[in-house]
Design a protein around this motif. Sequence first.
Motif, PDB file in Angstrom:
ATOM      1  N   PRO A   1       0.795  -1.231   0.000  1.00  0.00           N
ATOM      2  CA  PRO A   1       0.000   0.000   0.000  1.00  0.00           C
ATOM      3  C   PRO A   1       0.824   1.276   0.000  1.00  0.00           C
ATOM      4  O   PRO A   1       0.357   2.322  -0.444  1.00  0.00           O
ATOM      5  CB  PRO A   1      -0.838  -0.115   1.280  1.00  0.00           C
ATOM      6  N   PHE A   2       2.037   1.213   0.516  1.00  0.00           N
ATOM      7  CA  PHE A   2       2.886   2.397   0.590  1.00  0.00           C
ATOM      8  C   PHE A   2       4.330   1.955   0.756  1.00  0.00           C
ATOM      9  O   PHE A   2       4.620   0.769   0.959  1.00  0.00           O
ATOM     10  CB  PHE A   2       2.472   3.326   1.738  1.00  0.00           C
ATOM     11  N   ALA A   3       5.233   2.927   0.668  1.00  0.00           N
ATOM     12  CA  ALA A   3       6.656   2.658   0.893  1.00  0.00           C
ATOM     13  C   ALA A   3       7.219   3.715   1.833  1.00  0.00           C
ATOM     14  O   ALA A   3       6.849   4.892   1.766  1.00  0.00           O
ATOM     15  CB  ALA A   3       7.429   2.660  -0.423  1.00  0.00           C
ATOM     16  N   ALA A   4       8.109   3.296   2.697  1.00  0.00           N
ATOM     17  CA  ALA A   4       8.783   4.217   3.613  1.00  0.00           C
ATOM     18  C   ALA A   4       9.968   4.864   2.910  1.00  0.00           C
ATOM     19  O   ALA A   4      10.653   4.239   2.090  1.00  0.00           O
ATOM     20  CB  ALA A   4       9.258   3.471   4.857  1.00  0.00           C
ATOM     21  N   ILE A   5      10.205   6.142   3.229  1.00  0.00           N
ATOM     22  CA  ILE A   5      11.317   6.874   2.615  1.00  0.00           C
ATOM     23  C   ILE A   5      11.837   7.877   3.635  1.00  0.00           C
ATOM     24  O   ILE A   5      11.067   8.634   4.239  1.00  0.00           O
ATOM     25  CB  ILE A   5      10.899   7.549   1.293  1.00  0.00           C
ATOM     26  N   ASN A   6      13.132   7.904   3.822  1.00  0.00           N
ATOM     27  CA  ASN A   6      13.731   8.716   4.878  1.00  0.00           C
ATOM     28  C   ASN A   6      14.160  10.097   4.396  1.00  0.00           C
ATOM     29  O   ASN A   6      14.386  10.995   5.199  1.00  0.00           O
ATOM     30  CB  ASN A   6      14.946   7.976   5.453  1.00  0.00           C
ATOM     31  N   SER A   7      14.259  10.288   3.073  1.00  0.00           N
ATOM     32  CA  SER A   7      14.913  11.502   2.567  1.00  0.00           C
ATOM     33  C   SER A   7      14.030  12.744   2.602  1.00  0.00           C
ATOM     34  O   SER A   7      14.483  13.822   2.204  1.00  0.00           O
ATOM     35  CB  SER A   7      15.401  11.268   1.131  1.00  0.00           C
ATOM     36  N   TYR A   8      12.782  12.643   3.039  1.00  0.00           N
ATOM     37  CA  TYR A   8      11.955  13.845   3.143  1.00  0.00           C
ATOM     38  C   TYR A   8      12.182  14.612   4.440  1.00  0.00           C
ATOM     39  O   TYR A   8      11.602  15.682   4.629  1.00  0.00           O
ATOM     40  CB  TYR A   8      10.475  13.486   3.001  1.00  0.00           C
ATOM     41  N   ARG A   9      13.016  14.096   5.320  1.00  0.00           N
ATOM     42  CA  ARG A   9      13.314  14.827   6.547  1.00  0.00           C
ATOM     43  C   ARG A   9      14.003  16.142   6.187  1.00  0.00           C
ATOM     44  O   ARG A   9      14.990  16.157   5.454  1.00  0.00           O
ATOM     45  CB  ARG A   9      14.220  14.010   7.466  1.00  0.00           C
TER      46      ARG A   9
END
Length: 300
Positions: free
Chosen positions: A115-123
């Motif tokens: 349903p979705f994917a985690a992504i760290n680079s939007y911090r």
Amino acid sequence: MSLREAVAALVSDGDLVAIEGFGHLVPVAAAHEIIRQGRSDLTLARMSCDVTVDQLIAAGCVSTLISSFVGNSSAGSLHELRRRVEHDDPAPLRLEEYSHGGMVARYTAGASRLPFAAINSYRGSDLPTLNPEIRTVTDPYGSGDIYVVPALRPDVSIIHAQRADEHGNVQAWGILGIQTEAAFAADRVIVTVEEIVDDDVIRSDPNRTIIPAHAVTAVVECPWGAFPHAVQGYYDRDDAFARRWSELARNPHEMHVWLDANIRGTSDFDAHLELVGHPRDGRLNVTEAFPSPVNYGGRR
């Protein structure tokens, strides 16, 4: 299929259509056929928007754009896109903006049926404040909140590649983008290729297969199908055309005259190539540069 048959059968008004290819291998011929057949109200997903996207928007095919970069490469702006986004002229365009990493994560989630994917680079980024589809969830393993993006599941994905066999096993080389994930994320897949080759050619170098036949709905032989963009090993990019478009698209009237004459007024992509200045004259030829051979081995 022919390109006319593939678009007629597989692309409908209101579809979410992904058109991918990064720097080269852009499926221009397929985009032109969408214009020629008058598709409308499309949601278009494309990581790197270019002249082709400007043309689709100008032709009235696109109501929503999902992207992570817009621009005519080194040749300037996409003026029709800018008119729509900045001034709602002649009609508004809904723009859903992500980073390249965000788009990759969306396609990967779609291909994985997640349903979705985690992504760290939007911090530290402002994008989450501009795009409400970028959200946070609590990490169940205890590291706090993490950004997530929704899966991207196109109704149809369209890509261009160097070659395929008649079954639709697709091979490409050079700079690759997100073509594999875009194909597996979609319900239907149209692939245009420079040439259709024998099965033995595909089997001789299996690691170049980026999309297997079972994921492909239609395969279309379409030489020069990425023009004015490049195809590694086949032809170079037509930078002069990109510069001409940047000037042409400044004037909406002149732009629409060009679209009517060179796309809507042509029977197919070959006819378009004849009108704009046939690239087969050798000016976009590339030199040969072969890799070292690979020994795949095998049983005695």
